[in-house]
Design a protein around this motif. Structure first.
Motif, PDB file in Angstrom:
ATOM      1  N   THR A 149       0.839  -1.184   0.000  1.00  0.00           N
ATOM      2  CA  THR A 149       0.000   0.000   0.000  1.00  0.00           C
ATOM      3  C   THR A 149       0.882   1.244   0.000  1.00  0.00           C
ATOM      4  O   THR A 149       0.533   2.278   0.542  1.00  0.00           O
ATOM      5  N   LEU A 154       0.090   3.129  -5.192  1.00  0.00           N
ATOM      6  CA  LEU A 154      -0.635   4.401  -5.105  1.00  0.00           C
ATOM      7  C   LEU A 154      -0.472   5.215  -6.381  1.00  0.00           C
ATOM      8  O   LEU A 154      -1.452   5.648  -7.004  1.00  0.00           O
ATOM      9  N   LYS A 182      -5.381  -2.720   5.775  1.00  0.00           N
ATOM     10  CA  LYS A 182      -4.673  -1.584   5.181  1.00  0.00           C
ATOM     11  C   LYS A 182      -5.029  -1.404   3.713  1.00  0.00           C
ATOM     12  O   LYS A 182      -5.214  -0.279   3.238  1.00  0.00           O
ATOM     13  N   THR A 185      -8.485   0.175   3.477  1.00  0.00           N
ATOM     14  CA  THR A 185      -8.382   1.597   3.811  1.00  0.00           C
ATOM     15  C   THR A 185      -7.739   2.379   2.661  1.00  0.00           C
ATOM     16  O   THR A 185      -8.213   3.454   2.272  1.00  0.00           O
ATOM     17  N   PHE A 186      -6.702   1.814   2.113  1.00  0.00           N
ATOM     18  CA  PHE A 186      -5.973   2.401   0.980  1.00  0.00           C
ATOM     19  C   PHE A 186      -6.921   2.643  -0.202  1.00  0.00           C
ATOM     20  O   PHE A 186      -6.984   3.747  -0.742  1.00  0.00           O
ATOM     21  N   GLN A 189      -9.424   5.385   0.585  1.00  0.00           N
ATOM     22  CA  GLN A 189      -8.835   6.734   0.547  1.00  0.00           C
ATOM     23  C   GLN A 189      -8.669   7.209  -0.889  1.00  0.00           C
ATOM     24  O   GLN A 189      -8.780   8.396  -1.174  1.00  0.00           O
TER      25      GLN A 189
END
Lengths: 290, 290
Positions: A149, A154, A182, A185-186, A189
């Protein structure tokens, strides 16, 4: 100053070209994992072939965007392939069932060379590379993102607009569950929908006596999916033939279509298709398109 | 301008402090892998405990430098630990057999938060963090680096001066062998010696009938070590109890000291010690110290 302005103009051009090319692809699905080594690439490869097997021959693409360990060509026996470059761009190599394959490995010098590219330059190179690929019209594009992540998944995800969603691959152990949290959540976001969680390496059946052993425990994928209220897409059992087939460059799902693991891949593809249909229905309702 | 100058001065101060603190540690060994999920952290944890068991109780440190998926605290049952901060710096938490543990997880907010730190700032934060740790005197410090051969392991390795060498962890599949090649090239480019290759997940013995199945094939670690002329340190068999113990936060090697996997860890530690002794002998010969 001149150079900077030029670079900026090029970057904008590439974004426009990339967006235009991506528009010809009906559905874009990223395969991610909170950590490496959970079988993300094996999953992406077998899902791509499974899509092709389910009525989308010649209409599936597979982008191997793993910068540091691009393994897709090896797993599909395409290590000696190159991109064919023409006036309008670079053409993907053709894999089994007409799957169009592009890998970062096609542009890297030797297979042992670690890519010590750093920071902003690296992403510019990738953006340029992506904008040059002439995918043509596709029903599905699967994207094998770098594991984790961090910066790389990204940045790559940010370069690729309008994703249908991400499929998160995990193994059943508890240690891995934190990492799936994670990844969820990544995705949230980045405002990319989570299509669901796939549990890989889920139990091993001894070929001699039939005893099932949960080498990496079991049920962790389902548990973490429930915890975060995202769909659970299925479990893929450990099968030594998966590793064998991958090493030989043959898609496991084509070699052993009747194996439990292949059936699991097929069911996951059906679930992804249902997810996409539901989402389209929803969004056409919302826009009053009905 | 003032801010930049200040930042620069701080960076130099931290490097000096970091170097001074690292001088009190006799041997520094990084555990790396060309890709994630090969059991790098499990290996680092069990090697650290194995060192402690071989006459170095209270004299071993373990630095969990994996920024995106720090798993060491979970595997040692130290998830609720914090660094104790005093006037001279931060003190490591104490694990089994007095192993001093510092993890990036100790400074991250929640276990589900993905660290979307970017570029240069991230490394500054890590450098500052590392310079603040008061390890005290140690015989061995094991460093669990982020997986892969990308920016992160590169930057972290550059921050840590005078390593004795790296231990490369792999699984036996061919796909993974390419990646080990990259890890070796990576270490050589950074001028850090390769202590050797460890093959993890090397064959599974059915607990019911005793049949051994090579789920991820076998022999790949040895083969790649020979190919690149680096030592082969040993094979660790697949054992469901490794995953169980890790999930429960207990070091496998202490729970099952008589298992084949534990014996493999012990032998690897002996080989690492021999490597270090040989290297010291060589360098004292070269400097005419004898």
């Amino acid at each position: 100053m001149q150079a900077t302005a030029d670079t900026k103009t090029h970057a904008i051009d590439e974004q426009t070209v990339l967006r235009k090319r991506m528009k010809k692809i009906k559905h874009k699905i990223a395969v991610i994992s909170g950590k490496g080594g959970v079988g993300k690439t094996v999953t992406a490869v077998n899902l791509a072939i499974a899509f092709a097997m389910q009525g989308h021959e010649n209409r599936v693409g597979l982008l191997d965007a793993d910068i540091h360990g691009p393994c897709v060509p090896k797993m599909l026996g395409m290590e000696d392939e190159k991109l064919k470059v023409g006036p309008i761009g670079a053409f993907p190599a053709r894999g089994p069932l007409g799957v169009k394959v592009v890998s970062m490995a096609f542009v890297l010098a030797g297979k042992e060379v670690p890519v010590i590219w750093r920071g902003p330059l690296k992403m510019r190179a990738i953006e340029q590379f992506l904008s040059e690929i002439a995918w043509g019209e596709l029903d599905f594009l699967l994207i094998d993102l770098p594991p984790g992540t961090g910066d790389e998944p990204l940045s790559v995800l940010k370069l690729l607009p309008e994703m249908d969603g991400v499929v998160i691959v995990t193994i059943p152990s508890e240690v891995s569950q934190n990492v799936v949290g994670k990844a969820i959540t990544f995705s949230r976001q980045l405002k990319v929908p989570v299509i669901g969680v796939v549990e890989n390496m889920s139990g091993f059946v001894c070929p001699e006596c039939g005893t099932e052993t949960h080498i990496f425990k079991t049920g962790g994928g389902k548990k973490v999916a429930q915890e975060y209220s995202v769909p659970f897409l299925g479990s893929i059992p450990l099968d030594p033939r998966i590793c064998e087939a991958s090493d030989l460059g043959r898609p496991f799902i084509m070699e052993y279509p009747d194996s439990p693991a292949s059936k699991a891949f097929m069911e996951i593809v059906e679930k992804i298709k249902t997810y996409i249909q539901e989402r389209e229905k929803q969004s056409s309702n919302e826009t009053g398109d009905k």
